[in-house]
Write an enzyme that holds these catalytic residues in place. Sequence first.
Site, PDB file in Angstrom:
ATOM      1  N   LYS A 176       0.841  -1.200   0.000  1.00  0.00           N
ATOM      2  CA  LYS A 176       0.000   0.000   0.000  1.00  0.00           C
ATOM      3  C   LYS A 176       0.883   1.259   0.000  1.00  0.00           C
ATOM      4  O   LYS A 176       2.104   1.170   0.214  1.00  0.00           O
ATOM      5  CB  LYS A 176      -0.919  -0.044   1.229  1.00  0.00           C
ATOM      6  CG  LYS A 176      -1.836  -1.282   1.268  1.00  0.00           C
ATOM      7  CD  LYS A 176      -2.739  -1.232   2.504  1.00  0.00           C
ATOM      8  CE  LYS A 176      -3.395  -2.558   2.806  1.00  0.00           C
ATOM      9  NZ  LYS A 176      -4.232  -2.501   4.023  1.00  0.00           N
ATOM     10  N   TYR A 192     -12.012  -3.038  -2.389  1.00  0.00           N
ATOM     11  CA  TYR A 192     -12.457  -3.263  -1.005  1.00  0.00           C
ATOM     12  C   TYR A 192     -13.979  -3.371  -0.886  1.00  0.00           C
ATOM     13  O   TYR A 192     -14.522  -3.124   0.202  1.00  0.00           O
ATOM     14  CB  TYR A 192     -11.928  -2.136  -0.109  1.00  0.00           C
ATOM     15  CG  TYR A 192     -10.485  -2.339   0.347  1.00  0.00           C
ATOM     16  CD1 TYR A 192     -10.088  -3.518   0.979  1.00  0.00           C
ATOM     17  CD2 TYR A 192      -9.535  -1.345   0.179  1.00  0.00           C
ATOM     18  CE1 TYR A 192      -8.784  -3.714   1.405  1.00  0.00           C
ATOM     19  CE2 TYR A 192      -8.210  -1.534   0.614  1.00  0.00           C
ATOM     20  CZ  TYR A 192      -7.853  -2.719   1.231  1.00  0.00           C
ATOM     21  OH  TYR A 192      -6.565  -2.920   1.664  1.00  0.00           O
ATOM     22  N   ASN A 236      -1.173  -0.493   7.711  1.00  0.00           N
ATOM     23  CA  ASN A 236      -0.544  -1.807   7.904  1.00  0.00           C
ATOM     24  C   ASN A 236       0.208  -2.302   6.663  1.00  0.00           C
ATOM     25  O   ASN A 236       0.502  -3.476   6.524  1.00  0.00           O
ATOM     26  CB  ASN A 236      -1.559  -2.833   8.418  1.00  0.00           C
ATOM     27  CG  ASN A 236      -2.697  -3.081   7.443  1.00  0.00           C
ATOM     28  OD1 ASN A 236      -2.681  -2.572   6.318  1.00  0.00           O
ATOM     29  ND2 ASN A 236      -3.672  -3.873   7.850  1.00  0.00           N
ATOM     30  N   HIS A 242      -1.352  -5.693   1.565  1.00  0.00           N
ATOM     31  CA  HIS A 242      -2.596  -6.446   1.372  1.00  0.00           C
ATOM     32  C   HIS A 242      -2.266  -7.821   0.795  1.00  0.00           C
ATOM     33  O   HIS A 242      -1.363  -7.939  -0.028  1.00  0.00           O
ATOM     34  CB  HIS A 242      -3.515  -5.708   0.394  1.00  0.00           C
ATOM     35  CG  HIS A 242      -4.651  -6.562  -0.075  1.00  0.00           C
ATOM     36  ND1 HIS A 242      -5.818  -6.699   0.653  1.00  0.00           N
ATOM     37  CD2 HIS A 242      -4.779  -7.376  -1.160  1.00  0.00           C
ATOM     38  CE1 HIS A 242      -6.617  -7.550   0.016  1.00  0.00           C
ATOM     39  NE2 HIS A 242      -6.010  -7.972  -1.088  1.00  0.00           N
ATOM     40  N   GLU A 267      -9.277 -10.695  -7.314  1.00  0.00           N
ATOM     41  CA  GLU A 267      -8.356  -9.559  -7.168  1.00  0.00           C
ATOM     42  C   GLU A 267      -7.311  -9.550  -8.284  1.00  0.00           C
ATOM     43  O   GLU A 267      -6.962  -8.487  -8.806  1.00  0.00           O
ATOM     44  CB  GLU A 267      -7.704  -9.597  -5.782  1.00  0.00           C
ATOM     45  CG  GLU A 267      -8.718  -9.301  -4.678  1.00  0.00           C
ATOM     46  CD  GLU A 267      -8.182  -9.404  -3.262  1.00  0.00           C
ATOM     47  OE1 GLU A 267      -8.908  -9.019  -2.333  1.00  0.00           O
ATOM     48  OE2 GLU A 267      -7.036  -9.888  -3.064  1.00  0.00           O
TER      49      GLU A 267
HETATM   50  P1  ADP Z   1      -6.819  -7.739   5.850  1.00  0.00           P
HETATM   51  O1  ADP Z   1      -6.143  -6.627   5.079  1.00  0.00           O
HETATM   52  O2  ADP Z   1      -5.912  -8.283   6.927  1.00  0.00           O
HETATM   53  O3  ADP Z   1      -7.385  -8.811   4.949  1.00  0.00           O
HETATM   54  P2  ADP Z   1      -9.540  -6.677   6.250  1.00  0.00           P
HETATM   55  O4  ADP Z   1      -9.933  -7.233   4.927  1.00  0.00           O
HETATM   56  O5  ADP Z   1     -10.420  -6.940   7.431  1.00  0.00           O
HETATM   57  O6  ADP Z   1      -8.050  -7.116   6.668  1.00  0.00           O
HETATM   58  O7  ADP Z   1      -9.420  -5.092   6.137  1.00  0.00           O
HETATM   59  C1  ADP Z   1      -8.843  -4.500   4.995  1.00  0.00           C
HETATM   60  C2  ADP Z   1      -8.004  -3.332   5.417  1.00  0.00           C
HETATM   61  O8  ADP Z   1      -8.841  -2.350   6.036  1.00  0.00           O
HETATM   62  C3  ADP Z   1      -6.949  -3.629   6.475  1.00  0.00           C
HETATM   63  O9  ADP Z   1      -5.767  -4.161   5.940  1.00  0.00           O
HETATM   64  C4  ADP Z   1      -6.726  -2.273   7.083  1.00  0.00           C
HETATM   65  O10 ADP Z   1      -5.855  -1.491   6.274  1.00  0.00           O
HETATM   66  C5  ADP Z   1      -8.102  -1.648   7.022  1.00  0.00           C
HETATM   67  N1  ADP Z   1      -8.792  -1.800   8.310  1.00  0.00           N
HETATM   68  C6  ADP Z   1      -9.310  -2.910   8.851  1.00  0.00           C
HETATM   69  N2  ADP Z   1      -9.852  -2.684  10.064  1.00  0.00           N
HETATM   70  C7  ADP Z   1      -9.688  -1.345  10.279  1.00  0.00           C
HETATM   71  C8  ADP Z   1     -10.027  -0.465  11.357  1.00  0.00           C
HETATM   72  N3  ADP Z   1     -10.650  -0.918  12.435  1.00  0.00           N
HETATM   73  N4  ADP Z   1      -9.685   0.838  11.219  1.00  0.00           N
HETATM   74  C9  ADP Z   1      -9.051   1.288  10.142  1.00  0.00           C
HETATM   75  N5  ADP Z   1      -8.688   0.520   9.098  1.00  0.00           N
HETATM   76  C10 ADP Z   1      -8.997  -0.788   9.161  1.00  0.00           C
END
Ligand code: ADP
Length: 169
Positions: free
Chosen positions: A29, A69, A132, A135, A146
Amino acid sequence: VLALPAAAFMLQEQEAHAAQMERTFIAIKPDGVQRGLISEIVSRFERKGFKLVGIKIIVPPKDFAQKHYHDLKDRPFFNGLCNFLSSGPVLAMVWEGEGVIRYGRKLIGSTDPQNSEPGSIRADLAVVVGRNIIHGSDGLETAKDEIKLWFKPEELVNYTSNAEKWIYG
Ligand code: ADP
């Protein structure tokens, strides 16, 4: 029963591995790109033994981020997340290997870096859930969708790596 000739046995083994080959979509990202973490992250997948079959750097438009998303469209952080993903360059990749979808998620670590296992990318390189840095597809169907969203078929390369026989036996 006569033993199979070694060559035939090896072929069977190779076919068994080929049948289990998967592809996953991995993206660094904008925070990971801006922080100069591309080589660190790519090297973790590469050293593991996974094979890079597609890569490009793009700034995804907001509507594209929303498509990527779409599963999260009802979450309170959806708008901020899509704004963030489209705020700068994303390194989009497709990695191939046995178990790469599930194990790629292990290399990445859990969503919130505060809960990610030490040694994982998010644990080692990130602090908060909204930044984080990476992805990874979370299942076979998601991976297919995707990859299709981010890459044209001709942007993916089929090749045999000379290392494969040492990685898979
Ligand atoms: P992952 O990326 O681990 O598959 P998710 O699909 O649940 O997780 O969420 C997608 C992305 O949304 C996460 O990687 C993170 O960047 C963001 N995200 C998830 N939960 C939160 C939150 N509580 N607050 C802000 N951003 C979030």
